[in-house]
Motif scaffolding. Structure first.
Motif, PDB file in Angstrom:
ATOM      1  N   CYS A 274       5.639   5.877  -6.172  1.00 23.54           N
ATOM      2  CA  CYS A 274       5.203   4.822  -5.251  1.00 23.54           C
ATOM      3  C   CYS A 274       5.083   3.511  -6.021  1.00 23.54           C
ATOM      4  CB  CYS A 274       3.864   5.186  -4.616  1.00 23.54           C
ATOM      5  SG  CYS A 274       3.154   3.840  -3.656  1.00 23.54           S
TER       6      CYS A 274
ATOM      7  N   ASN B 229       3.897   0.690  -4.986  1.00 24.41           N
ATOM      8  CA  ASN B 229       2.680  -0.041  -4.672  1.00 24.41           C
ATOM      9  C   ASN B 229       1.559   0.259  -5.665  1.00 24.41           C
ATOM     10  OD1 ASN B 229       1.313  -1.855  -2.932  1.00 24.41           O
ATOM     11  ND2 ASN B 229       0.215  -0.117  -2.049  1.00 24.41           N
ATOM     12  N   CYS B 230       1.465   1.524  -6.077  1.00 26.01           N
ATOM     13  CA  CYS B 230       0.343   1.922  -6.941  1.00 26.01           C
ATOM     14  C   CYS B 230       0.824   2.452  -8.284  1.00 26.01           C
ATOM     15  CB  CYS B 230      -0.485   2.990  -6.245  1.00 26.01           C
ATOM     16  SG  CYS B 230       0.444   4.496  -5.930  1.00 26.01           S
TER      17      CYS B 230
ATOM     18  N   GLY C 139      -1.675   6.574  -6.726  1.00 25.58           N
ATOM     19  CA  GLY C 139      -2.163   6.992  -5.418  1.00 25.58           C
ATOM     20  C   GLY C 139      -2.805   5.832  -4.682  1.00 25.58           C
ATOM     21  N   CYS C 140      -2.303   5.552  -3.477  1.00 25.19           N
ATOM     22  CA  CYS C 140      -2.867   4.461  -2.687  1.00 25.19           C
ATOM     23  C   CYS C 140      -2.662   4.781  -1.212  1.00 25.19           C
ATOM     24  CB  CYS C 140      -2.193   3.134  -3.049  1.00 25.19           C
ATOM     25  SG  CYS C 140      -0.453   3.060  -2.573  1.00 25.19           S
TER      26      CYS C 140
ATOM     27  N   CYS D 179       1.021   5.478   0.077  1.00 28.73           N
ATOM     28  CA  CYS D 179       1.683   6.752  -0.237  1.00 28.73           C
ATOM     29  C   CYS D 179       0.784   7.934   0.083  1.00 28.73           C
ATOM     30  CB  CYS D 179       2.119   6.781  -1.698  1.00 28.73           C
ATOM     31  SG  CYS D 179       0.773   6.639  -2.879  1.00 28.73           S
TER      32      CYS D 179
END
Ligand SMILES: [Zn+2]
Length: 287
Positions: free
Chosen positions: A60, A62-63, A67-68, A71
């Motif tokens: 992912c 984004n993170c 983990g965010c 996702c």
């Protein structure tokens, strides 16, 4: 020196000077000995039998895998990948710290890879076992990845081959089967004319909008060898396209807002055309 000394002392081991499997670095200045285990390379070809899995693990963005929300706090975008489905059993059999997947190009996440498969090389870092039974590995991978991914023709390989499959991927002929949807129904003669206008031609493709985030923006010239049409029904038809490796097929159909010239959409009078399904049915494996 040391290589010869080893040779004299190890009865059953062969000391290979050109492509060693283990390199012992002896630093006489520091009285230090380091053991570098060279990676193991295994060549094969894979088939992808279901849509929706990427070739390699998709962290992912984004993170960065932490983990965010985007996702679902998993750290990755897809449950599995071709790489992971092949690696699991390979690591189990060879040992090793890490696996790196080298593909001869890649198909889209939603495309199948059929026919004789796509060449790949799996690189196992710090393997514990080198002389594994490749037939057993093949069977175990195919059992583990059943109905998703299948591998064939596994062979021991080397780093040079990684370079050559990557270089060849841009040149090798590939055959695709695509299901095309047109904005509206048109005369089938018009569609059949595509066979003439899109066979044995060269197209100009500017990097597609959808991959601009990871590839530089430039025009690539690609050869289309054959374009055949079948199953014309209402506003859909199937095309079989053989082209030079690295051709963006979805854009050859849609035109990508004029970034691919010529294209199916324009040739059919400027109606919107989209790819519903795309499968790679053959990768010419002369390498
Ligand atoms: Zn995330």
């Amino acid at each position: 020196e040391v290589g010869k000394l080893l040779y004299d002392n190890l009865d059953n081991k062969i000391v290979e000077f050109d492509t060693p499997e283990i390199v012992i670095v002896i630093n006489t200045m520091k009285d230090k000995v380091e053991l570098n285990v060279n990676p193991l390379f295994i060549y094969g070809r894979y088939l992808k039998l279901i849509r929706g899995i990427p070739q390699t693990h998709w962290t992912c963005k984004n993170c960065n895998g932490e983990g965010c929300e985007e996702c679902d706090f998993k750290g990755y975008k897809y449950e599995t990948s071709i790489e992971e489905l092949i690696s699991e059993k390979t690591i189990e059999l060879c040992g090793g710290s890490e696996v790196k997947f080298h593909g001869a190009g890649r198909e889209d996440i939603d495309a199948l890879m059929l026919g004789s498969g796509r060449p790949f090389i799996i690189e196992i870092k710090k393997p514990k076992r080198r002389f594994i039974d490749l037939e057993k590995l093949e069977n175990e991978i195919n059992e583990f990845a059943r109905d998703k991914v299948q591998v064939l023709d596994l062979r021991f390989s080397d780093r040079d081959k990684v370079r050559s499959i990557k270089a060849n991927a841009q040149m090798a002929k590939k055959t695709y089967r695509v299901k095309v949807k047109m904005e509206k129904t048109i005369e089938s003669d018009k569609i059949i004319e595509l066979e003439e206008s899109l066979s044995d031609i060269t197209i100009d493709q500017q990097t597609p909008n959808r991959v601009l985030h990871r590839r530089s923006d430039k025009i690539r010239r690609k050869k289309i060898f054959t374009f055949t049409v079948e199953n014309i029904e209402d506003n859909e038809f199937t095309a079989t396209i053989t082209s030079q490796g690295g051709t963006y097929i979805k854009e050859l159909v849609s035109g990508d807002n004029g970034r691919t010239i010529p294209n199916v959409s324009k040739l059919l009078g400027g109606i919107e055309c989209t790819v519903l399904e795309l499968d790679v049915v053959n990768v010419d494996s002369k390498y």
